[in-house]
Design a protein around this motif. Structure first.
Motif, PDB file in Angstrom:
ATOM      1  N   VAL A 158     -11.770 -15.045  -9.726  1.00 44.86           N
ATOM      2  CA  VAL A 158     -11.870 -13.596  -9.711  1.00 44.86           C
ATOM      3  C   VAL A 158     -11.407 -13.095 -11.079  1.00 44.86           C
ATOM      4  N   GLU A 159     -11.787 -11.882 -11.396  1.00 46.21           N
ATOM      5  CA  GLU A 159     -11.353 -11.296 -12.668  1.00 46.21           C
ATOM      6  C   GLU A 159      -9.866 -10.985 -12.589  1.00 46.21           C
ATOM      7  N   PRO A 160      -9.040 -11.541 -13.483  1.00 44.40           N
ATOM      8  CA  PRO A 160      -7.595 -11.277 -13.422  1.00 44.40           C
ATOM      9  C   PRO A 160      -7.292  -9.779 -13.478  1.00 44.40           C
ATOM     10  N   GLY A 161      -6.420  -9.331 -12.596  1.00 45.33           N
ATOM     11  CA  GLY A 161      -6.016  -7.936 -12.575  1.00 45.33           C
ATOM     12  C   GLY A 161      -7.020  -6.988 -11.974  1.00 45.33           C
ATOM     13  N   SER A 162      -8.135  -7.501 -11.454  1.00 45.40           N
ATOM     14  CA  SER A 162      -9.174  -6.637 -10.907  1.00 45.40           C
ATOM     15  C   SER A 162      -8.833  -6.186  -9.500  1.00 45.40           C
ATOM     16  N   GLU A 163      -9.622  -5.230  -9.014  1.00 50.00           N
ATOM     17  CA  GLU A 163      -9.450  -4.766  -7.638  1.00 50.00           C
ATOM     18  C   GLU A 163      -9.754  -5.892  -6.659  1.00 50.00           C
ATOM     19  N   GLN A 164     -10.744  -6.720  -6.967  1.00 48.02           N
ATOM     20  CA  GLN A 164     -11.036  -7.863  -6.111  1.00 48.02           C
ATOM     21  C   GLN A 164      -9.840  -8.782  -5.996  1.00 48.02           C
ATOM     22  N   ALA A 165      -9.202  -9.069  -7.123  1.00 48.49           N
ATOM     23  CA  ALA A 165      -8.039  -9.957  -7.106  1.00 48.49           C
ATOM     24  C   ALA A 165      -6.940  -9.394  -6.222  1.00 48.49           C
ATOM     25  N   ARG A 166      -6.750  -8.089  -6.267  1.00 52.62           N
ATOM     26  CA  ARG A 166      -5.713  -7.464  -5.440  1.00 52.62           C
ATOM     27  C   ARG A 166      -6.088  -7.510  -3.971  1.00 52.62           C
ATOM     28  N   GLN A 167      -7.345  -7.226  -3.676  1.00 51.04           N
ATOM     29  CA  GLN A 167      -7.767  -7.158  -2.283  1.00 51.04           C
ATOM     30  C   GLN A 167      -7.685  -8.512  -1.588  1.00 51.04           C
ATOM     31  N   VAL A 168      -7.969  -9.583  -2.316  1.00 47.03           N
ATOM     32  CA  VAL A 168      -7.955 -10.914  -1.724  1.00 47.03           C
ATOM     33  C   VAL A 168      -6.597 -11.240  -1.120  1.00 47.03           C
ATOM     34  N   THR A 169      -5.531 -10.748  -1.726  1.00 44.28           N
ATOM     35  CA  THR A 169      -4.177 -11.082  -1.279  1.00 44.28           C
ATOM     36  C   THR A 169      -3.469  -9.905  -0.625  1.00 44.28           C
ATOM     37  N   THR A 170      -4.231  -8.900  -0.187  1.00 41.83           N
ATOM     38  CA  THR A 170      -3.657  -7.753   0.507  1.00 41.83           C
ATOM     39  C   THR A 170      -3.823  -7.926   2.013  1.00 41.83           C
ATOM     40  N   CYS A 171      -2.758  -7.807   2.763  1.00 38.49           N
ATOM     41  CA  CYS A 171      -2.830  -7.966   4.210  1.00 38.49           C
ATOM     42  C   CYS A 171      -3.692  -6.869   4.825  1.00 38.49           C
ATOM     43  N   PRO A 172      -4.557  -7.214   5.766  1.00 38.56           N
ATOM     44  CA  PRO A 172      -5.369  -6.199   6.433  1.00 38.56           C
ATOM     45  C   PRO A 172      -4.530  -5.363   7.377  1.00 38.56           C
ATOM     46  N   ASP A 173      -4.953  -4.123   7.587  1.00 38.75           N
ATOM     47  CA  ASP A 173      -4.255  -3.252   8.514  1.00 38.75           C
ATOM     48  C   ASP A 173      -4.597  -3.648   9.940  1.00 38.75           C
ATOM     49  N   LYS A 174      -3.592  -3.599  10.823  1.00 39.28           N
ATOM     50  CA  LYS A 174      -3.822  -3.991  12.213  1.00 39.28           C
ATOM     51  C   LYS A 174      -4.776  -3.054  12.935  1.00 39.28           C
ATOM     52  N   ALA A 175      -5.001  -1.870  12.386  1.00 34.20           N
ATOM     53  CA  ALA A 175      -5.976  -0.974  12.991  1.00 34.20           C
ATOM     54  C   ALA A 175      -7.383  -1.546  12.919  1.00 34.20           C
ATOM     55  N   PHE A 176      -7.598  -2.518  12.007  1.00 37.48           N
ATOM     56  CA  PHE A 176      -8.925  -3.089  11.822  1.00 37.48           C
ATOM     57  C   PHE A 176      -8.982  -4.571  12.146  1.00 37.48           C
ATOM     58  N   VAL A 177      -7.961  -5.308  11.813  1.00 42.36           N
ATOM     59  CA  VAL A 177      -7.954  -6.753  12.024  1.00 42.36           C
ATOM     60  C   VAL A 177      -6.705  -7.129  12.810  1.00 42.36           C
ATOM     61  N   ASP A 178      -6.891  -7.510  14.062  1.00 40.37           N
ATOM     62  CA  ASP A 178      -5.762  -7.897  14.895  1.00 40.37           C
ATOM     63  C   ASP A 178      -5.185  -9.209  14.384  1.00 40.37           C
TER      64      ASP A 178
END
Length: 421
Positions: A158-178
């Motif tokens: 992934v591109e270092p420092g990109s939004e993709q890089a951040r999203q890959v390691t961001t926990c999903p909200d329980k409202a969407f992913v149990d």
């Protein structure tokens, strides 16, 4: 999007960005055809995991091409080296692997994965190395004596420092992913690590668990590990209460230095073309949630919220239980007006508006979704939905959403969404 006008528009934000890479294959060998198809299917499932785990705007980092993938790697490659050994020369993540650079076969990757796993037996092995334009991966069915379990590893950039890089390691909200638990931490070397304990099916209609570890290094090397408590991701009986690897063991696997060397040896992906055309402008970044809150009727308490940019969700409570509310603001949608708003009401100023009531689409019991969908003459689409549950994958907790269709319509038609408002 036109074909999905009656589906959950917000779920589409988790969709995988697939990349086709044309390859040739033989059809005169039926056994190879069947084997390759099975492996390709497993690999597609492994690589799609990123899409679900990247938060509300998660983006899959790689797709699956049309090649038939066969188990194992080649043994006659003069550049072949053991993945467990340090390479003499490593390709830069931003450059193609040159003939003098190290390469890794599928056998190399399988060998290194097994060295990092606990003692056990293996079956249904499949892998691909760095000799293809498609990213490397490995798949095994592992048994430590407590039941067979599928384990999959995929590697990418992934591109270092990109939004993709951040999203890959961001926990999903329980409202969407149990899920049963998720942590996202920064390691001493600057890498981001997410450890996720969830389920194969969002509605948990079976007890198949899916645990994942996602690592992104400061150089953009992405290592993804998935494990299940069954010998296959889907359509296989649960074989054990939990997947075999603990969180500490998953961390050990994804942080192993060999995977960074493998990613460095991958061929470079083609650069996307650059266009000077400015993207259509919608709601300013970060403001959709604030605007939605400002438009809520009196008597509602916001108990949870999330999203970013032109997408947001809230959980509101009117004293009768939580109700999920979602909004999506999409500029440049004039070209789909005929498909999405063919029977819509047209207001004097040219705006199109339609409302509908439909069942929830996550399989939860008794869930309904009420939606107001609008399109302005300049192509700005504002669509807002409310549910009779605080999370789509949970059964209904109330008879109706906390917002009426009239209130949803007023929110979607508000001038606060207009450019310059």
């Amino acid at each position: 999007m036109p074909e999905n006008q009656h589906t959950d528009l917000f779920e589409d934000r988790f969709a995988t960005a697939l990349r086709d890479t044309g390859h040739t294959f033989r059809t005169d060998d039926p056994a190879a055809l069947v084997t390759g198809g099975r492996v390709r299917g497993r690999r597609a499932q492994l690589l799609r995991r990123t899409a679900v785990l990247g938060g509300a705007a998660g983006v899959a980092l790689v797709g699956v091409g049309g090649a038939l993938l066969l188990p194992g790697g080649t043994h006659d490659d003069p550049r072949r080296t053991s993945a467990a050994a340090g390479p003499a020369r490593t390709a830069s993540p931003s450059a193609s692997a040159s003939p003098a650079a190290v390469s890794f076969t599928g056998d190399d990757i399988l060998r290194s994965l097994k060295e990092l796993l606990p003692k056990g037996t293996y079956s249904e092995e499949a892998a691909e190395g760095t000799g293809s334009m498609m990213p490397p991966y490995a798949h095994v069915v592992f048994d430590d004596g407590k039941g067979a379990a599928a384990i999959g590893l995929s590697l990418n950039r992934v591109e270092p420092g990109s939004e993709q890089a951040r999203q890959v390691t961001t926990c999903p909200d329980k409202a969407f992913v149990d899920h049963d638990g998720c942590t996202s931490t920064r390691l001493p070397d600057g890498s981001r690590l997410m450890l996720f304990r969830g389920y194969e099916y969002p509605d948990r209609r079976v007890d198949t668990k899916r645990w994942t570890a996602e690592l992104v290094t400061p150089k953009g090397q992405h290592v993804s590990l998935s494990e299940w408590n069954a010998p296959a991701e889907k359509d296989a009986p649960v074989s054990r209460p939990q997947p075999p690897l603990s969180e500490a063991q998953m961390k050990k696997v994804v942080t192993a230095g060999v995977w960074r060397r493998v990613v460095d040896a991958m061929p470079a992906s083609p650069k996307p073309s650059v266009t000077s055309e400015a993207p259509p402008q919608g709601v300013p970044a970060g403001s959709a949630g604030d605007t939605l809150v400002s438009l809520l009727p009196d008597g509602l308490t916001v108990t949870d919220r999330g999203g970013e940019g032109d997408y947001a969700f809230l959980v509101v409570d009117d004293g009768q239980g939580g109700s999920l509310v979602q909004i999506n603001v999409q500029p440049g949608m004039s070209d789909v007006a005929g498909q999405l708003f063919g029977d819509a009401e047209k207001l004097p100023d040219g705006r199109l508006v339609t409302t509908r009531k439909s069942p929830g689409e996550k399989g939860a019991e008794g869930v309904v979704m009420w939606t107001a969908d609008t399109l302005r003459p300049d192509g700005l689409r504002v669509v807002v939905s409310a549910f009779n549950t605080p999370a789509q994958h949970q059964d209904a907790t109330r008879d109706a959403p906390a917002l009426t269709l009239t209130q949803l319509r007023e929110i979607a038609l508000s001038s606060k969404w207009d450019a310059g408002a």
